[in-house]
Design a protein around this motif. Structure first.
Motif, PDB file in Angstrom:
ATOM      1  N   TYR C  64     -13.481 -22.409  -6.971  1.00  0.00           N
ATOM      2  CA  TYR C  64     -13.800 -22.556  -5.226  1.00  0.00           C
ATOM      3  C   TYR C  64     -14.560 -23.401  -5.173  1.00  0.00           C
ATOM      4  O   TYR C  64     -15.274 -23.860  -5.718  1.00  0.00           O
ATOM      5  CB  TYR C  64     -13.716 -21.247  -4.273  1.00  0.00           C
ATOM      6  N   GLY C  65     -13.833 -24.682  -4.509  1.00  0.00           N
ATOM      7  CA  GLY C  65     -14.522 -25.790  -3.907  1.00  0.00           C
ATOM      8  C   GLY C  65     -14.460 -27.031  -4.757  1.00  0.00           C
ATOM      9  O   GLY C  65     -14.635 -28.027  -4.015  1.00  0.00           O
ATOM     10  N   TRP C 236     -10.002 -16.685   2.474  1.00  0.00           N
ATOM     11  CA  TRP C 236     -10.241 -17.382   1.691  1.00  0.00           C
ATOM     12  C   TRP C 236     -10.065 -17.183   0.015  1.00  0.00           C
ATOM     13  O   TRP C 236      -9.751 -18.944  -0.609  1.00  0.00           O
ATOM     14  CB  TRP C 236     -12.226 -16.648   1.235  1.00  0.00           C
ATOM     15  N   THR C 239      -6.836 -19.525   0.619  1.00  0.00           N
ATOM     16  CA  THR C 239      -6.586 -21.217   0.548  1.00  0.00           C
ATOM     17  C   THR C 239      -7.933 -21.685  -0.674  1.00  0.00           C
ATOM     18  O   THR C 239      -8.113 -22.778  -1.165  1.00  0.00           O
ATOM     19  CB  THR C 239      -7.792 -20.844   1.745  1.00  0.00           C
ATOM     20  N   GLN C 240      -8.342 -21.085  -1.600  1.00  0.00           N
ATOM     21  CA  GLN C 240      -8.731 -21.262  -2.637  1.00  0.00           C
ATOM     22  C   GLN C 240      -9.157 -20.649  -4.327  1.00  0.00           C
ATOM     23  O   GLN C 240      -9.867 -21.554  -4.983  1.00  0.00           O
ATOM     24  CB  GLN C 240     -10.874 -21.357  -2.351  1.00  0.00           C
ATOM     25  N   HIS C 241      -8.128 -19.698  -3.960  1.00  0.00           N
ATOM     26  CA  HIS C 241      -8.057 -18.381  -5.088  1.00  0.00           C
ATOM     27  C   HIS C 241      -7.191 -19.181  -6.081  1.00  0.00           C
ATOM     28  O   HIS C 241      -6.598 -18.281  -6.344  1.00  0.00           O
ATOM     29  CB  HIS C 241      -9.091 -17.547  -5.018  1.00  0.00           C
ATOM     30  N   ALA C 244      -2.975 -23.845  -4.175  1.00  0.00           N
ATOM     31  CA  ALA C 244      -3.033 -24.617  -2.531  1.00  0.00           C
ATOM     32  C   ALA C 244      -1.996 -24.701  -2.568  1.00  0.00           C
ATOM     33  O   ALA C 244      -1.380 -24.872  -2.631  1.00  0.00           O
ATOM     34  CB  ALA C 244      -4.316 -25.672  -2.946  1.00  0.00           C
ATOM     35  N   ASN C 332     -14.982 -30.466   0.742  1.00  0.00           N
ATOM     36  CA  ASN C 332     -14.891 -29.513  -0.297  1.00  0.00           C
ATOM     37  C   ASN C 332     -16.485 -29.710  -0.551  1.00  0.00           C
ATOM     38  O   ASN C 332     -17.680 -28.922  -1.097  1.00  0.00           O
ATOM     39  CB  ASN C 332     -14.087 -29.799  -1.847  1.00  0.00           C
ATOM     40  N   VAL C 336     -16.634 -26.080   2.787  1.00  0.00           N
ATOM     41  CA  VAL C 336     -15.451 -24.165   1.949  1.00  0.00           C
ATOM     42  C   VAL C 336     -17.384 -23.918   2.211  1.00  0.00           C
ATOM     43  O   VAL C 336     -17.814 -23.757   2.204  1.00  0.00           O
ATOM     44  CB  VAL C 336     -15.833 -24.949   0.292  1.00  0.00           C
TER      45      VAL C 336
END
Lengths: 270, 400, 426
Positions: C64-65, C236, C239-241, C244, C332, C336
């Motif tokens: 993530y990020g 989370w 949005t990140q995993h 996107a 990022n 994040v």
């Protein structure tokens, strides 16, 4: 010529006296705060059993264990890892993995076919997975260690002990006792939790059969069976596992007087 | 006592020194204390001392400014009580001891402190130091986490900021000529230390690992010109020293910024001889020189980012580090490797796994250790080290 | 017998379990629409991973990020080694498995699980890896260990080097890193960057984060309309995993907003009698449910905000390629969860706590002291001073967010109870 191997552990001091390739006598005493005193006590008993009169009858005394470096009459010292490996291999030449569960630590030692140490791992930072844990738990049950072991062997449905730390586990046990869970199941659950710790240590280094247990806890049949079940492998039971470290030390002492090993390579001498 | 003990005693007296140089004694004194005579004399002449918390800081910039770069250690720290309100038990003991010393005023001779974002512990050490300890000048450098031309460029920008900030605060000017001169001087140090390391290659080397570490450490807290001339003399003294005749197990020590002479003493009192290392106060510090051509700040940035032998802080360098270790094993006839880690150190903690895998594949005996910055578990360390040395001596490493 | 590809068996099990969850929700008396949509997105994501493994399609290991917007624009599917391991933790003995590996005990549970997972092969071997080197030391170390694991030794790797600061110069530097990452992916994964597609994805994420910000505003209300950690966990992940810029994710945020609004209109707080409002100053632990339940029932306490749910995302200008990349760089590096607070100096963490305590009217701050967050634990004196200035009590614990065995829950309950009692919060 007589030699002695002296294993000064945190809980007990052990001595093995040998001549040629035979064990003449052995002894186990409770450790005192003075390793020198512990060694002398254990030696006195072993000397008497071997019908020897004094220290002067011994041609070499090799020490191992925590107190090894501070005893005045120890000629040379070696680590307990080296000594446990040697002792186990001498008793059972197919030994390739030694698991020593002592009073305050736990070691896993890998050997090659010649009985030489290839690798080892230790847990000596935490009481969980050592004899100390059993001691604390037996006290919580208000019984002796033997009685605790017998109790645990009666259970077919071990309770699930969630706490790894022996301090937290003690309060968890009290809670379980008070909630009416069968003490045999709790005892068995405790054995399982120690097993998990020891298994984790074994897996960290890997193992090859035959596996041999040494140290005081090797007499704990409940623990050995639990580990056999977890690893799905038979563990070789050696006679008198508690003295194997001292036996290894005595074997090295024999080698020294036979001059098989180049004395220039000795490590620590008092 | 019996006939065999005499024989054993005369062959295992490991504490006997081979080199009787007075300088060696001086270097050991310097390594074992926070303040030394040369530093004191520097301060008495109003010289400025800038503490460098950890590696990757180009000390040459500080030297070029006419100041003394001082590698900070928590030598002889007695505890971490004064750090307890700022750090927790999951923080590195080096950081806690160093902060404790700072709070006690033991490092008040420092006119400034510089650090990089080496690790999570060090970067917060800087924040806490800035907030709680009255050191006049503080500067933080952002160091890249991987290697590349863009990273050299980025670090050069950081070095420019550092140079300007030093100049501004201390009202001085650092010229290109001064930088070049400082680089040459620091390179001379590295060259002389490499000569010292050559002595360790020999099978009957006259220098111990403890002596080597003390000598390298001493050089990080006294003016380099003085150190270089002392080193020159020391090298001559070592050429006159007795050769080692004992058959000791040749050990290489791998780790971070180990500054603990006691650790090496333990190894060398148990039948080992530390003949080689991959340490911050050791191989990584001395092995390569900074380029003396071209722009000095670029050369310094390039050296730190790309050329200096790496540690696990720089991503993607484990293959190169393994290669170095392999070469060192060959050149120094190493028989076994011991790595040492401070608890809570993630970088070295996982790197011990990388090292273990590599050395196992190459059948090189390996022991991974950990203990606090001020050694706490000496008995446990001794057990492991002794068993390791015995396993090499009693039987060569052969996997079934 | 044909050897199954690494990770495939596990992903089948994850997929089947999630399908099961969906069925159970559908069959329940009042199916929760948010959870239904959430699990559908998770299922879709897991099925993509399975497809990549089964059909040898490009599969990226990332974190993530690491600018998932870029992967989505290049149509590259990515997975994070620890995601499903953490999400499905109650169903496996991974923690015990991890204990058997030679990983230092004092490291973060998430990191230990990651090392273990690659070592034993319960995750797929990727086509390429993007190594995140922030915010903590363990990120550098874990990616290095993966590179030193036999199965992953030859996996082409690009590492994103994050600078320490939060200036425009830092964002431009990181945007440069992202450009180099794009070039790497074009070379090694054979997919081309489509900036028009990137624009659409970013615009969708802008809408998502706007909705999330709106939702967070609603959590400021007294009483709080939703339970502890709810949107933090869901938000989370979506949005990140997962891929996107998924419109399904935007829909979920909007549902969260509308449900919260409805509850507020009906004056329905999550807890009947809300007594204690907590800031949980870190990520959501994997053992959040028993903790949250106990806090609610025992104390009428609710975690109104945590670091995982609180990130003031900036709107990304999509007018040019440059503005998009710099915008993603900023997002990022500075926005994040956890990277935001942990990457650089302590200032952002202090700023966040100050704002959250004031805006969300927190009665106290619980600092979990996660063992992996060594920098945070070395910030404790700043936290103490801050909370003193803010006039709220602070409880500092030591836990492992990802290993419930580290500090057993009954020990935590005792510590929290003593804290509440001592400060008259009961």
């Amino acid at each position: 010529m007589f030699v002695a191997g002296c294993d000064l552990g945190s809980a007990t001091g052990k001595v093995v006296i040998m001549r040629s390739n035979s064990i003449m006598s052995w002894s186990i005493v409770q450790s005192t705060i003075s390793p020198e005193k512990t060694a002398r006590l254990a030696l006195e008993i072993a000397l008497k059993k071997a019908k020897l009169s004094s220290l002067a009858d011994l041609h070499y005394v090799l020490g191992t264990g925590y107190g090894r470096q501070v005893v005045s009459f120890i000629t040379e010292n070696l680590s307990e890892i080296t000594c446990h490996a040697r002792g186990a291999h001498w008793l059972h030449p197919e030994t390739r993995t030694v698991v020593d569960v002592g009073g305050q630590d736990c070691k896993v030692i890998l050997l090659n076919s010649a009985g030489k140490v290839i690798d080892f791992v230790m847990n000596d930072k935490c009481a969980a997975g050592t004899g100390k844990f059993f001691e604390v738990m037996a006290r919580t049950f208000d019984c002796s260690l033997d009685e605790f072991v017998k109790l645990s062997l009666q259970s077919n449905t071990p309770a699930n002990i969630t706490k790894q730390c022996s301090v937290f586990a003690e309060s968890e046990v009290i809670t379980l006792i008070n909630s009416g869970i069968d003490p045999a199941d709790i005892a068995a659950g405790l054995v399982d939790s120690i097993t998990r710790r020891i298994i984790a240590l074994i897996h960290r280094i890997g193992y090859t059969p035959d596996i041999v247990f040494t140290g005081g806890c090797a007499k704990n049949e409940s623990l050995i069976r639990s580990i056999e079940k977890a690893l799905k492998v038979n563990i070789v039971r050696l006679p008198n596992p508690q003295i194997i470290g001292a036996l290894g030390a005595a074997l090295f002492a024999l080698e020294r007087i036979r001059g098989k090993v180049n004395n220039k390579n000795s490590t620590n001498v008092n | 006592m019996n006939e065999f003990s005499y024989f054993i005693n005369t062959n295992s007296n490991l504490k006997k020194k081979m080199c009787n140089s007075k300088l060696l004694k001086e270097f050991k004194e310097i390594a074992n204390n926070l303040i030394n005579p040369a530093l004191q004399s520097w301060k008495n002449q109003n010289g400025k001392v800038i503490g460098c918390m950890y590696p990757f800081i180009p000390e040459e910039i500080i030297s070029a400014a006419g100041m003394l770069p001082y590698r900070m250690k928590a030598t002889n720290s007695s505890g971490t009580e004064l750090s307890e309100s700022c750090f927790s038990q999951i923080n590195c003991t080096y950081v806690r001891h160093l902060f404790d010393l700072g709070m006690r005023g033991e490092l008040k001779f420092l006119d400034g402190v510089v650090t990089v974002n080496y690790c999570d512990h060090i970067r917060r050490l800087f924040d806490n130091w800035k907030s709680k300890i009255n050191t006049p000048y503080m500067h933080f450098l952002s160091f890249p986490k991987k290697r590349g031309e863009e990273q050299i460029e980025a670090y050069r920008k950081e070095l420019v900021k550092f140079k300007i900030s030093l100049e501004k605060f201390f009202n001085t000017n650092i010229t290109e000529k001064q930088l070049r001169s400082a680089i040459q001087c620091h390179n001379k140090t590295r060259q002389l230390l490499r000569k010292l390391y050559e002595l360790r290659k020999s099978k009957n080397s006259s220098i111990t690992g403890a002596e080597t570490l003390a000598i390298v450490m001493a050089g990080t807290v006294i003016p380099k010109e003085i150190y270089n001339s002392l080193l020159n003399q020391l090298l001559k003294d070592y050429n006159q020293a007795e050769k080692n005749t004992k058959n000791l197990v040749r050990i290489m020590l791998v780790g971070g910024e180990i500054d603990n002479l006691k650790l090496i003493d333990i190894i060398e009192n148990l039948g080992g001889l530390v003949v080689a290392d991959y340490l911050g106060y050791g191989f990584r510090y001395i092995w390569k020189d900074v380029d003396e051509e071209g722009d000095s700040l670029t050369a310094l940035a390039r050296y730190q980012v790309m050329e200096r032998p790496a540690d696990p802080r720089i991503f993607g360098t484990s293959v190169e580090r393994n290669d170095y270790i392999k070469k060192i094993i060959g050149q120094f006839s190493v028989e076994g490797i011991i790595s040492f880690r401070l608890p809570q150190c993630d970088l070295w903690g996982l790197d011990q796994i990388n090292l273990s895998r590599y050395l196992k594949k190459n059948k090189i005996p390996y022991l991974a250790l950990e203990d606090e910055y001020i050694l706490k578990s000496i008995g446990q360390l001794k057990t492991r080290i002794q068993a390791f040395i015995e396993s090499i001596r009693e039987g060569k490493y052969v996997k079934n | 017998m044909l050897k199954i590809k690494p990770g495939l068996q596990r992903f089948y099990e994850y997929r089947d379990r999630v399908k099961n969850f969906i069925t159970q929700i559908e069959q329940s008396p009042e199916p929760n629409p948010i959870l239904l949509r959430f699990y559908s997105l998770v299922l879709e994501n897991d099925e993509k991973t399975i497809d990549c493994i089964e059909n040898n399609k490009p599969l990226l290991s990332s974190w993530y990020g690491n600018a998932p917007e870029i992967y989505a624009a290049m149509d590259i599917h990515a997975f994070n080694v620890v995601d499903n391991i953490l999400a499905h933790q109650p169903f496996y003995n991974d923690l015990e498995g991890m204990d058997k590996c030679a990983i230092p005990m004092d490291m973060c549970g998430l990191i230990k699980l990651g090392v273990y997972a690659v070592e034993v092969g319960i995750v797929p071997t990727p086509t390429a890896m993007i190594a995140m080197l922030q915010p903590c030391d363990a990120q550098i170390a874990i990616h290095e260990v993966w590179k030193n694991t036999d199965n992953w030794f030859n996996v082409p790797t690009f590492a994103l080097d994050a600078p320490y600061g939060n200036s425009e110069e830092d964002y431009i530097y990181f945007a440069g890193e992202l450009k180099r990452m794009i070039a790497f992916l074009e070379d090694h994964v054979n997919r081309k960057m489509d900036y028009d597609r990137l624009r659409k994805i970013i615009e969708e994420t802008n809408r998502q984060y706007e909705a999330w910000a709106e939702y967070n505003e609603l959590r400021r209300s007294i009483p709080c309309p939703h339970g502890s950690f709810l949107a933090s966990k869901i938000g989370w992940i979506i949005t990140q995993h997962i891929t996107a810029g998924h419109p399904g994710a935007t829909e979920i945020f909007k549902l969260l907003v509308s449900d919260a609004e409805d509850r507020l209109k009906a004056k329905k707080g999550w807890i009947k009698k809300e007594k204690i409002r907590i800031l949980w100053a870190d990520l959501v632990p994997t053992w959040d449910i028993p903790l949250a339940d106990w806090l609610e029932k025992e104390y009428g306490a609710i975690v109104v905000m945590d670091f995982q749910g609180y990130t003031p995302y900036s709107y990304i200008d999509t007018s040019t390629e440059e503005s998009m990349l710099v915008g993603i760089a900023k997002r990022n590096l500075s926005e994040v969860p956890m990277i935001r607070q942990a990457r650089g100096t302590i200032d952002i963490m202090i700023e966040d706590i100050t704002r959250i305590v004031k805006d969300y009217k927190c009665d106290c701050v619980i600092f979990p002291g996660h063992v992996g967050h060594k920098d945070q634990s070395a910030s404790i004196s700043f936290l103490k001073e801050l909370c003193r200035d803010l006039g709220v009590p602070l409880l500092a614990l030591t836990v492992d967010n990802f290993d419930p065995r580290y500090t057993p829950i009954d020990v935590l309950k005792r510590q929290i109870s003593e804290f509440f009692d001592a400060h008259g919060l009961r």
